[in-house]
Scaffold this active site. Structure first.
Site, PDB file in Angstrom:
ATOM      1  CB  THR A   1       5.174  24.469   6.596  1.00  0.00           C
ATOM      2  OG1 THR A   1       6.388  23.742   6.374  1.00  0.00           O
ATOM      3  CG2 THR A   1       4.026  23.667   6.053  1.00  0.00           C
TER       4      THR A   1
ATOM      5  CG  HIS B   1      -1.585   1.308   1.512  1.00  0.00           C
ATOM      6  ND1 HIS B   1      -2.583   1.821   0.712  1.00  0.00           N
ATOM      7  CD2 HIS B   1      -1.377   2.221   2.494  1.00  0.00           C
ATOM      8  CE1 HIS B   1      -2.963   2.996   1.202  1.00  0.00           C
ATOM      9  NE2 HIS B   1      -2.251   3.266   2.277  1.00  0.00           N
TER      10      HIS B   1
ATOM     11  CG  ASP C   1       7.879  17.646 -25.983  1.00  0.00           C
ATOM     12  OD1 ASP C   1       8.049  17.205 -24.839  1.00  0.00           O
ATOM     13  OD2 ASP C   1       7.243  17.031 -26.853  1.00  0.00           O
TER      14      ASP C   1
ATOM     15  CE1 TYR D   1       8.515  18.963   4.107  1.00  0.00           C
ATOM     16  CE2 TYR D   1      10.674  17.970   4.379  1.00  0.00           C
ATOM     17  CZ  TYR D   1       9.549  18.563   4.918  1.00  0.00           C
ATOM     18  OH  TYR D   1       9.464  18.752   6.267  1.00  0.00           O
TER      19      TYR D   1
ATOM     20  CG  HIS E   1      12.335  14.072  11.867  1.00  0.00           C
ATOM     21  ND1 HIS E   1      12.188  15.286  11.244  1.00  0.00           N
ATOM     22  CD2 HIS E   1      11.735  13.182  11.045  1.00  0.00           C
ATOM     23  CE1 HIS E   1      11.539  15.132  10.106  1.00  0.00           C
ATOM     24  NE2 HIS E   1      11.256  13.869   9.964  1.00  0.00           N
ATOM     25  CG  HIS E   2      11.922   9.756   9.613  1.00  0.00           C
ATOM     26  ND1 HIS E   2      10.592   9.616   9.310  1.00  0.00           N
ATOM     27  CD2 HIS E   2      12.340  10.846   8.932  1.00  0.00           C
ATOM     28  CE1 HIS E   2      10.224  10.575   8.467  1.00  0.00           C
ATOM     29  NE2 HIS E   2      11.273  11.336   8.232  1.00  0.00           N
TER      30      HIS E   2
ATOM     31  CG  HIS F   1      12.199  14.339   6.114  1.00  0.00           C
ATOM     32  ND1 HIS F   1      11.162  13.894   6.883  1.00  0.00           N
ATOM     33  CD2 HIS F   1      11.940  15.641   5.878  1.00  0.00           C
ATOM     34  CE1 HIS F   1      10.331  14.888   7.123  1.00  0.00           C
ATOM     35  NE2 HIS F   1      10.775  15.959   6.522  1.00  0.00           N
TER      36      HIS F   1
ATOM     37  CD1 TRP G   1       6.910   3.208   4.263  1.00  0.00           C
ATOM     38  CD2 TRP G   1       8.157   4.125   2.647  1.00  0.00           C
ATOM     39  NE1 TRP G   1       7.243   4.478   4.655  1.00  0.00           N
ATOM     40  CE2 TRP G   1       7.998   5.069   3.674  1.00  0.00           C
ATOM     41  CE3 TRP G   1       8.890   4.492   1.516  1.00  0.00           C
ATOM     42  CZ2 TRP G   1       8.574   6.336   3.632  1.00  0.00           C
ATOM     43  CZ3 TRP G   1       9.459   5.763   1.479  1.00  0.00           C
ATOM     44  CH2 TRP G   1       9.292   6.664   2.525  1.00  0.00           C
TER      45      TRP G   1
ATOM     46  CD  GLU H   1       9.762   9.837  -2.278  1.00  0.00           C
ATOM     47  OE1 GLU H   1      10.793  10.088  -2.924  1.00  0.00           O
ATOM     48  OE2 GLU H   1       8.670   9.565  -2.806  1.00  0.00           O
TER      49      GLU H   1
ATOM     50  CB  SER I   1      11.583   5.938 -13.463  1.00  0.00           C
ATOM     51  OG  SER I   1      10.492   6.792 -13.642  1.00  0.00           O
ATOM     52  CB  SER I   2      12.324   9.520  -9.714  1.00  0.00           C
ATOM     53  OG  SER I   2      11.035   9.026  -9.498  1.00  0.00           O
TER      54      SER I   2
ATOM     55  CE  LYS J   1       4.239  26.868  -0.679  1.00  0.00           C
ATOM     56  NZ  LYS J   1       5.033  27.706  -1.559  1.00  0.00           N
TER      57      LYS J   1
ATOM     58  CB  SER K   1       0.401  28.522  -5.466  1.00  0.00           C
ATOM     59  OG  SER K   1       1.036  28.265  -4.238  1.00  0.00           O
TER      60      SER K   1
ATOM     61  NE  ARG L   1       3.671   3.188  11.082  1.00  0.00           N
ATOM     62  CZ  ARG L   1       4.560   3.777  10.270  1.00  0.00           C
ATOM     63  NH1 ARG L   1       5.600   4.402  10.791  1.00  0.00           N
ATOM     64  NH2 ARG L   1       4.426   3.754   8.981  1.00  0.00           N
TER      65      ARG L   1
END
Lengths: 312, 567
Positions: free
Chosen positions: B356, B97, B127, B285, B330-331, B281, B167, B283, B197-198, B359, B296, B478
């Site tokens: 943040t 998931h 293009d 963002y 922090h993880h 991390h 994950w 990731e 790919s990314s 924004k 926006s 969890r």
């Protein structure tokens, strides 16, 4: 309710010490007193389950807050959250919700057909950058002070070792109090005594017992994959990592039963390796130590010692 | 709003050599940024449906204590309905998931889909800079997805199929200790392909945005969506190679007896966590920044006002990117890392709340004094601002290592990141989808259905995740297939919410069918004068090729981009 002794594990030094110094004595002692001790142990067990301490650290149905606190660290966590962070989370969310409702109602195209041309306002932008920063600094002080308290372990009165493996906890007591260890597994559903406060997936067959009002350091490690040792109502959580020894500590403020669970995904038994800690008075603790050591010796009788788990 | 038709009129002679290829060739060999964007969006919808089904199965299982659903699913999938197989399948489902939603739904929708479609249009480019690389980028992702799905059907842990370690792929569970079977290798190679790919896509976006802006489209006149894609591309370019390194080490640990992460050979499982979160991390963002950009655009369009504090918005995004690389541990607050390290990461993590906040306040200020039209994209955007704020403030709670001690790996964390991702990122994707759907397809959708979709999803997902904060406070860990009886009530409520949100997804699928069946033709700009970016000056759908010779971009008094000249 037997205590399984493991003659060896990856901490070979400790295991060898146990074998050479305690095992022969244990066998001798055990063979002399086995029969009366078995009766005594059974009687004590019955008595102790009858006088089972109240469960003070467990989740309750429908609660929306933390579990009851039973250590200084847990109390500080709850205080810090409720006094500082809860107002911030609810306040900021409510503020944004109110502002959104306000603009949607008052600047709707029906009531406000001509949009303004404002594109910036340096004062406003500076304020909403500086103010949150100041608020965060205010939060940081108690946060870091509490963190230091959690991380710097005071001189312990007892060092308990918690060793995780797929999927059980093994608790070891230091040499000074007997140098024994035992496995702790969840009780089968059929063995649960719900009337006495047993809880499915939380209550274990053999819980470690510790004295009240004493600093207990828990040294945590793992034999296979990463697990995590967590007891919310005592303010403890630290990962069990193979090859590393991590530490946490608590000083229980009252006697009772405190539950926790493995908190890091460790395979199919992840939901089935609960932690139960029983906090008792100093006298009861001493009595428990005597019984635990004897049970340990008793379990030597069969000499069906579990094999050491594979260490690759 | 000026529509310039000179550069879009298709001159039959000129385009004779450029008629779009048809059928399979058009998509298999696609090099057109809009076709590739469409492929990405279809792929993301397909992956999103699969990911949602996985989550519905999870919520169905957690609806009551005990094991009810997964033994049945397991019996159907592998013929083994035993408790062990069911528990393993549950772990495989929540791992899949997460991977499906992150790598195959949110990322492809935001960067691959909307990024490909609208970055060239918004900057006046014909293009992407490297069209064939763009094709590679998409098809690598398909290959990656196939590997992920395959992993569910080969052995992972002994005697069981699939990878069930989450994950994050922490060793030793993901090494031969916990997952000796090939499912682990499939997952690693799948992420390798997705990463490649990314990275390729990120290079393409950076090259396009830096080199192919039409004259007049200076960096600081770019729409904020383009800024957000540029910032995200840099995050991808810097973060993914670190993941690739960690994955490669894990792969050699598994197959070639190295011991980077194996303490028995002098390695350390924590090394993997540091490398993983150095990627992981940024990731998160990557998953939200393009959403910021879309919100926006949408808030500005439907308030008929330029974005408030444009420079502040750009700086906030760049600050988030920079800080995003120094908060990873922090993880890992409860892994036993030293006190000083924890203190550093507490401070840096809390600091992210500042940009943040800028924004969120700027979006509200954009609406302030505007003339707001509550069309479906705006509804989703306003929903986004609220739920993202809730997810953001619980992030401030978790940033405090001392509180993380209590909440780490509980449902509080699950609630936190789903408020930012499942509500935040997904709401921004739907906002963008409803905003650009008429542009991409040339058809109008049924706005009533879109609003129904919004309210069902908004209600449903809030009911799913709000009670999970309470479960977290109460200490429910969890990733557990079964739970103590005291957690029953909130789990039940949470599951009901999932079913409501599931119905919302069905409404969305029906809306798609209805829009294509009804064929209501969309104008070039269905949103009126608030839509000031270049894509609205083109017909809906835009011609196969646009801006073949660069137009000159001018900004009129209201800040709307106008393209002049060019073909």
């Amino acid at each position: 309710m037997t205590v399984t002794a493991h003659a060896a594990d990856e901490h070979a030094g400790q295991a060898r010490h146990w074998e050479t110094s305690w095992a022969p004595m244990a066998i001798a002692f055990g063979s002399m007193f086995l029969a009366p001790l078995t009766f005594a142990a059974a009687a004590v067990m019955l008595a102790s389950t009858g006088a089972r301490a109240a469960v003070l650290g467990a989740p309750t149905q429908g609660e929306i807050g933390f579990q009851p606190v039973n250590s200084d660290n847990a109390a500080d966590i709850v205080w810090f959250h409720n006094a500082f962070l809860l107002p911030v989370t609810i306040g900021v969310s409510a503020l944004v919700l109110v502002l959104l409702a306000y603009v949607v109602i008052n600047f709707n195209e029906r009531v406000h057909p001509t949009p303004s041309k404002t594109t910036h306002n340096w004062t406003l932008e500076t304020v909403w950058t500086i103010l949150p920063a100041l608020a965060l600094i205010v939060i940081a002080f108690p946060s870091l002070r509490l963190l230091q308290k959690q991380m710097i372990v005071p001189t312990p009165d007892l060092v308990l070792k918690a060793t995780a493996s797929q999927w059980e906890w093994r608790y070891g007591y230091p040499k000074e109090v007997g140098g024994f260890q035992f496995d702790s597994l969840p009780k089968d559903d059929s063995d649960l005594d719900l009337a006495k406060g047993d809880m499915r997936l939380l209550t274990v067959d053999n819980a470690p017992v510790v004295p009240v009002d004493k600093v207990v350091e828990v040294d945590v490690t793992s034999l296979d994959v990463i697990h995590s040792f967590a007891v919310p109502s005592l303010g403890m959580r630290v990962d069990a990592i193979p090859g590393r020894l991590t530490q946490t500590w608590f000083k229980a403020e009252r006697e009772g039963v405190f539950y926790g669970q493995c908190s890091n995904i460790c395979g199919i038994g992840h939901a089935f390796m609960p932690i139960e800690i029983r906090v008792v008075s100093a006298d009861d603790y001493q009595a428990w130590l005597v019984r635990a050591k004897k049970k340990q010796f008793a379990s030597m009788e069969g000499v069906e010692l579990a094999a050491a788990p594979p260490t690759r | 709003m000026t529509t310039v038709s000179g550069f879009v009129s298709s001159d039959a002679e000129k385009h004779a050599a450029h008629t779009p290829p048809t059928g399979l060739r058009r998509y298999l060999f696609a090099t057109n940024h809009k076709d590739i964007g469409t492929l990405y969006l279809c792929f993301a919808i397909m992956a999103g449906v699969i990911g949602s089904l996985l989550s519905i199965a999870i919520r169905a299982e957690l609806m009551s204590p005990g094991m009810h659903v997964f033994p049945v699913i397991s019996a159907i999938m592998s013929g083994d309905g035993s408790d062990g197989a069911a528990r393993n399948l549950y772990n495989v489902f929540f791992s899949a998931h997460a991977l499906v939603m992150i790598f195959f739904m949110v990322m492809p929708a935001m960067m691959g889909g909307f990024g490909n479609w609208f970055v060239p249009l918004m900057i006046g480019a014909p293009d992407m800079a490297f069209p064939r690389l763009n094709n590679l980028s998409f098809w690598l992702l398909v290959a990656s997805f196939c590997m992920l799905v395959s992993s569910m059907f080969v052995e992972g842990s002994p005697g069981m199929n699939g990878f069930g370690g989450g994950w994050v792929l922490y060793p030793p569970f993901s090494s031969t200790m916990g997952t000796p079977g090939p499912a682990g290798d499939f997952i690693i190679l799948s992420l390798h392909l997705a990463g490649a790919s990314s990275i390729v896509g990120a290079i393409n976006f950076i090259a396009t945005i830096f080199n192919m802006r039409a004259p007049g489209m200076t960096l600081f006149r770019m729409p904020l969506f383009v800024w957000s894609v540029l910032a995200t591309a840099f995050l991808l370019l810097l973060a993914l190679p670190v993941l690739a390194g960690a994955l490669t080490m894990l792969l050699t640990d598994r197959n070639f007896h190295t011991s980077f992460f194996d303490p028995a050979g002098g390695g350390d499982p924590l090394l993997f966590q540091h490398l993983f979160w150095f990627f992981g991390h940024p990731e998160v963002y990557i998953l939200i920044l393009p959403g910021f950009g879309m919100i926006s655009q949408i808030v500005s369009t439907f308030s008929r006002k330029p974005v408030f504090g444009y420079m502040g918005m750009v700086l906030a995004m760049l600050t988030i990117c920079a800080l995003g690389f120094v908060v990873w541990a922090h993880h890992m607050f409860v892994t036993g890392i030293p006190l000083a390290e924890q203190e550093f990461f507490v401070i840096t993590t809390m600091a992210i709340a500042v940009p943040t906040g800028v924004k969120v306040f700027s979006w509200i200020a954009t609406m302030w004094g505007g003339s707001i039209a509550m069309r479906p994209p705006m509804l989703w955007a306003i929903g986004f601002i609220f739920v993202f704020t809730v997810g953001g403030v619980t992030g401030v709670v978790l940033a405090n290592a001392s509180l993380d001690r209590q909440l780490h790996d509980t449902y509080y964390v699950v609630a936190h990141f789903h408020f930012t991702m499942s509500l935040g990122a997904v709401f921004s994707i739907f906002a963008g989808f409803y905003y650009w759907f008429p542009k991409m397809t040339g058809y109008l959708y049924n706005e009533r259905l879109a609003k129904l979709h919004f309210w069902l999803t908004f209600a449903g997902i809030n009911i799913v995740f709000l009670p999970q904060h309470f479960l977290g406070f109460a200490g429910m860990p969890r990733r557990q297939v079964d739970y103590a009886d005291a957690f029953t009530l909130w789990n039940f409520v949470s599951s009901i919410g999932a079913f409501i949100a599931g119905i919302g997804t069905l409404v969305f699928l029906y809306l798609l069918y209805e829009a294509f069946a009804a064929k209501r033709v969309a104008a070039a700009n269905p949103w009126g004068e608030g839509a000031t970016t270049l894509e609205w000056t083109l017909p809906s759908p835009p011609p196969f090729h646009q801006f073949e010779t660069p137009p000159a971009i001018r900004f009129d008094g209201a800040g709307a981009a106008v393209a002049e000249g060019g073909h």
